[in-house]
Design a protein around this motif. Structure first.
Motif, PDB file in Angstrom:
ATOM      1  N   LEU A  86       0.868  -1.173   0.000  1.00 60.23           N
ATOM      2  CA  LEU A  86       0.000   0.000   0.000  1.00 60.23           C
ATOM      3  C   LEU A  86       0.904   1.221   0.000  1.00 60.23           C
ATOM      4  N   ILE A  87       0.720   2.117  -0.986  1.00 61.45           N
ATOM      5  CA  ILE A  87       1.553   3.303  -1.106  1.00 61.45           C
ATOM      6  C   ILE A  87       0.681   4.534  -0.909  1.00 61.45           C
ATOM      7  N   PHE A  88       1.145   5.446  -0.073  1.00 60.21           N
ATOM      8  CA  PHE A  88       0.422   6.700   0.082  1.00 60.21           C
ATOM      9  C   PHE A  88       1.371   7.827   0.428  1.00 60.21           C
ATOM     10  N   GLY A  89       0.919   9.044   0.176  1.00 61.01           N
ATOM     11  CA  GLY A  89       1.739  10.212   0.437  1.00 61.01           C
ATOM     12  C   GLY A  89       1.128  11.449  -0.178  1.00 61.01           C
ATOM     13  N   PRO A  90       1.751  12.606   0.061  1.00 61.16           N
ATOM     14  CA  PRO A  90       1.142  13.869  -0.342  1.00 61.16           C
ATOM     15  C   PRO A  90       1.413  14.312  -1.778  1.00 61.16           C
ATOM     16  N   GLY A  91       2.479  13.876  -2.406  1.00 59.69           N
ATOM     17  CA  GLY A  91       2.866  14.462  -3.693  1.00 59.69           C
ATOM     18  C   GLY A  91       3.009  13.449  -4.803  1.00 59.69           C
ATOM     19  N   GLU A  92       3.930  13.736  -5.707  1.00 60.29           N
ATOM     20  CA  GLU A  92       4.138  12.915  -6.893  1.00 60.29           C
ATOM     21  C   GLU A  92       5.016  11.696  -6.645  1.00 60.29           C
ATOM     22  N   ALA A  93       5.727  11.662  -5.539  1.00 60.22           N
ATOM     23  CA  ALA A  93       6.674  10.576  -5.284  1.00 60.22           C
ATOM     24  C   ALA A  93       5.985   9.207  -5.306  1.00 60.22           C
ATOM     25  N   LYS A  94       4.770   9.117  -4.791  1.00 55.67           N
ATOM     26  CA  LYS A  94       4.079   7.823  -4.752  1.00 55.67           C
ATOM     27  C   LYS A  94       3.789   7.304  -6.161  1.00 55.67           C
TER      28      LYS A  94
END
Length: 136
Positions: A86-94
């Motif tokens: 499961l990948i999550f985060g605020p920007g484009e990195a995910k």
């Protein structure tokens, strides 16, 4: 053994939470990436400066991309054996990490990608525990 991984990621760091039958492990991976490539050198407002003092934009971008590649490779190495990711985060990195995982034939392990704001390690661990508890 079933290994499930959740990770919160941005350009500065990744928090990787690995969940197995034995328990939970939290790992932080710090990147050496500058948030935005910037030109260095004197400011024209401070006085004259020579063009050779200012690195070209393409060399800054190459350096930025190289640092990102090293960072993403470290993250991928820490989650490579996961059955579910499961990948999550605020920007484009995910999304960039997702593309890298697809290039490494690991896209079948991705169970979700979510946009979330900054979170503490505890909030990240709770979110991952809840996600995988619901998916049983």
């Amino acid at each position: 053994m079933r290994t499930k991984v959740g990770l919160w990621i941005d350009y500065r760091k990744a928090i990787v939470v690995t969940v197995t039958e034995k328990g939970e492990e939290i790992k932080e991976i710090i990147s050496e990436v500058e948030k935005q490539p910037r030109r260095s050198g004197d400011s024209p407002l401070k006085g004259a400066y020579e063009s050779h003092q200012v690195p070209a934009d393409d060399s800054l971008q190459r350096n930025f991309t190289g640092q990102l590649n090293i960072y993403y490779d470290a993250v991928i190495a820490s989650i490579r054996d996961a059955e579910s990711i499961l990948i999550f985060g605020p920007g484009e990195a995910k999304d960039e990490l997702k593309k890298r995982l697809e290039g490494n034939n690991l896209s079948g392990s991705i169970v979700g990608i979510e946009t979330v704001d900054k979170m503490t390690e505890r909030q990240i661990a709770v979110k991952i525990r809840h996600h995988f508890a619901e998916s049983r």
